[in-house]
Motif scaffolding. Structure first.
Motif, PDB file in Angstrom:
ATOM      1  N   LEU A 177      -5.529   3.574   2.084  1.00  0.00           N
ATOM      2  CA  LEU A 177      -5.222   2.228   2.576  1.00  0.00           C
ATOM      3  C   LEU A 177      -6.150   1.862   3.731  1.00  0.00           C
ATOM      4  O   LEU A 177      -6.044   0.790   4.306  1.00  0.00           O
ATOM      5  N   ALA A 215      -6.925  -2.428  -0.438  1.00  0.00           N
ATOM      6  CA  ALA A 215      -5.843  -2.632   0.528  1.00  0.00           C
ATOM      7  C   ALA A 215      -6.362  -3.269   1.819  1.00  0.00           C
ATOM      8  O   ALA A 215      -5.617  -3.943   2.525  1.00  0.00           O
ATOM      9  N   MET A 275       4.262   3.745  -7.322  1.00  0.00           N
ATOM     10  CA  MET A 275       4.397   3.114  -6.007  1.00  0.00           C
ATOM     11  C   MET A 275       5.785   2.486  -5.919  1.00  0.00           C
ATOM     12  O   MET A 275       6.102   1.541  -6.643  1.00  0.00           O
ATOM     13  N   ILE A 313      -0.453  -8.111   0.223  1.00  0.00           N
ATOM     14  CA  ILE A 313       0.070  -6.758   0.418  1.00  0.00           C
ATOM     15  C   ILE A 313       1.580  -6.809   0.602  1.00  0.00           C
ATOM     16  O   ILE A 313       2.318  -5.993   0.050  1.00  0.00           O
ATOM     17  N   HIS A 320      -3.686  -6.804  -7.185  1.00  0.00           N
ATOM     18  CA  HIS A 320      -2.606  -6.442  -8.105  1.00  0.00           C
ATOM     19  C   HIS A 320      -1.943  -7.668  -8.731  1.00  0.00           C
ATOM     20  O   HIS A 320      -0.724  -7.720  -8.876  1.00  0.00           O
ATOM     21  N   ILE A 377       4.018  -2.845   9.246  1.00  0.00           N
ATOM     22  CA  ILE A 377       3.194  -1.823   8.589  1.00  0.00           C
ATOM     23  C   ILE A 377       1.830  -2.425   8.238  1.00  0.00           C
ATOM     24  O   ILE A 377       0.783  -1.800   8.412  1.00  0.00           O
TER      25      ILE A 377
END
Ligand code: HEC
Length: 554
Positions: free
Chosen positions: A81, A86, A107, A94, A34, A121
């Protein structure tokens, strides 16, 4: 070819092919996650123990599972994910991405979480594929809020799953559209549960619904071969299945695997038209290929022949449907956008996406047939007029009742608005002031559907079994919403054509009941096709089944 199904591998392969085919235009494209800055990639995750993964799992359940699915497997257009970019990205990338979010693309930003929780996470996500992974499960996700289920009835023409009923007619007009952001953008992905014994799809009176096949793995598009066999794309496993016949108790006489090792196959088309095709064409996410095919073939007799590369870079809408014009001279291929609303002017990877492309049947001569169509998942040819029609997923993150999905005939050279405009001259607020010259060029589609329905495959009804008023009508599968506070879709709809070549704007609920009264979802229609006996087959990738709807008159 199995490994190329993983987007990391596909990315580099696709990148090389595209870069060499399209020249320098794309070589400048960044391959970081991204467009994360290099500084992000260098960040180390300070919280990587098993305990951190456990805390991360809990955070994931609370904050992320509604959209990315309880097992992080992805839902609808929301990416998984567990695999793909990802998993390939650096932890720091990330971290950077989830902190910032990508609000225009649905998102949220997670800057509100502590740094520690965000890292935890990531640890949880990284351990998902490991031997000692903390595995999330659906039961741990909070059930829907009762206040939502008891919310007031929606204002017509908008509706939601609580009021879906076979036979109900809706008509959404341009004047019904609320301004953008009238309501917040919701994250309300389907919570999939096994089908309870008592649950069964509901059709209008006089129709019977039977379970034709089950135990499939992610059945998607279904198409009837000229000899009456049913071909089903199992996109996730990379396979094309074939089902033959319907026994007295409504089951297949035989099943088989026609081909495997494909790259997210979806579109299926037989060519040339008529009773004796010579090829079966398959729409991989990044290419059109074809196999030699004779009536009755249950397995491909030769490897696939590569005909054309399609615009794809492992990002965004991945389905590619294929149909041929009635005269056999043109192959249509639908290619969805790479994002929710990224501007192609500044995102070169959107070039030739959000289009329906046309090719010569040998794969040469690629041209844009129609554009500004965010994601035409389903294509169909009107058997009488020869016109191309499509079933389209419109954009997210503008509120519950924007933007309607749609079904429409396609004007050659037509522009349908994405990403700067929608449904005629409505400017997308995320692109305020851009491309005023296009304002009056945006075609208003024929049939506006419930916003966020996720309209997938469509077909014209050319069977002889249903009552006469169904002749030439359209059936389409609505996979179901995620970007809506109360679900819509999760049904098959009918678009009445009144024996003419034009739709009036109405659509009717035809096959419902895939959402339980508590809001949990057990089924999601994807594909629709007409069987030789005139019954309708519907694939469902929620319960991994194929349903058969026939008319009995009782
Ligand atoms: C409201 C729905 C929603 C919620 C909640 C949500 N996401 Fe997302 N997420 C999305 C969407 C939509 C995208 C795809 C955006 C795009 O098209 O670029 C996405 C993309 C991502 C990606 C990039 C995946 C890829 O393949 O490029 C990551 C990583 C991610 N989300 C992590 C998270 C985490 C972690 C959480 C919880 C803290 C979370 N998301 C919560 C909707 C959501």
């Amino acid at each position: 070819m199995k490994s190329s199904r993983f987007p990391a591998a596909r990315w580099s392969l696709g990148f090389l092919i595209l870069a060499s085919a399209l020249g320098p235009a794309l070589t400048a494209q960044s391959s970081s996650f991204h467009d994360a800055p290099a500084t992000a990639a260098g960040l180390e995750n300070p919280f990587t123990t098993q305990q951190d993964a456990q805390v991360g799992m809990k955070q994931f359940h609370d904050k992320c599972a509604v959209c990315h699915g309880p097992k992080a497997q992805g839902t609808g257009n929301i990416p998984p994910l567990t695999k793909g970019p990802a998993q390939a990205a650096k932890p720091g990338e990330i971290f950077w991405y989830i902190t910032k979010g990508d609000v225009a693309n649905g998102m949220p930003s997670w800057a509100s979480l502590t740094d520690q929780h965000r890292w935890q996470i990531i640890t949880f996500l990284r351990n998902l594929n490991g031997p000692n992974a903390a595995r999330p499960n659906a039961a741990a996700v909070e059930p829907p809020d009762a206040s939502i289920l008891n919310a007031p009835r929606p204002t017509p023409p908008f509706t939601d799953f609580r009021f879906e009923k076979p036979g109900t007619i809706h008509r959404i007009s341009v004047v019904d559209l609320p301004p953008p952001f009238t309501t917040a953008s919701s994250g309300n992905g389907p919570r999939l549960v096994p089908r309870p014994e008592s649950a069964w799809p509901q059709a209008p009176a006089g129709f019977k619904v039977e379970l034709y096949a089950t135990g499939l793995h992610n059945p998607r598009l279904i198409r009837t071969a000229p000899n009456g066999d049913f071909f089903v794309a199992e996109s996730e496993t990379g396979r094309i299945l074939v089902f033959r016949g319907i026994t007295a108790d409504g089951k297949p006489q035989s099943t088989g695997v026609f081909a495997s090792g494909l790259n997210q196959p979806f579109g299926i088309a037989f060519y040339p038209a008529g009773p004796n095709p010579k090829w079966i064409y398959i729409g991989n996410t990044d290419s059109v290929v074809r196999f030699p095919y004779r009536n009755g073939d249950r397995t491909a007799s030769a490897p696939p022949e590569h005909l054309a590369d399609l615009p794809a870079n492992g990002k965004g809408h991945w389905t590619r449907d294929i149909r041929f014009a009635l005269d056999g001279n043109t192959m249509f291929v639908s290619v969805g956008s790479g994002s929710n609303v990224d501007d192609p002017d500044t995102h070169p990877e959107e070039t030739n996406r959000a289009t329906i492309l046309a090719f010569n049947p040998d794969g040469s001569g690629m041209r844009v047939y129609a554009s500004g169509i965010r994601n035409a998942v389903g294509l169909a040819i009107n058997p009488h007029t020869g016109e191309l029609w499509c079933s389209v997923n419109e954009r997210d993150a503008l509120g519950d009742n924007l933007v309607p999905d749609y079904i429409t005939h396609v004007e050659p050279g037509g522009f349908y608005g994405w990403p700067w405009w929608y449904i005629g001259s409505h400017q997308d607020p995320r692109h305020q002031g851009k491309h005023p010259e296009l304002k009056d060029k945006v075609i208003v589609p024929d049939v506006l559907l419930q916003p966020h329905n996720a309209s997938l495959e469509m077909t014209f009804y050319d069977g002889k079994q249903f009552p006469d008023q169904y002749q030439d009508d359209i059936f389409a599968s609505e996979h179901g919403s995620w970007n809506r506070a109360i679900r819509t879709g999760y049904e098959v709809i009918r678009v009445p054509m009144h024996h003419g070549g034009r739709a009036t704007g109405e659509f009717q609920e035809f096959l419902t009941g895939f959402v339980l009264p508590d809001g949990n979802v057990w089924g999601r229609p994807v594909g629709v096709t007409v069987a030789p006996d005139g019954s309708l087959l519907v694939t469902d990738d929620g319960s991994n089944s194929i349903w058969r709807v026939s008319y009995t008159g009782k």
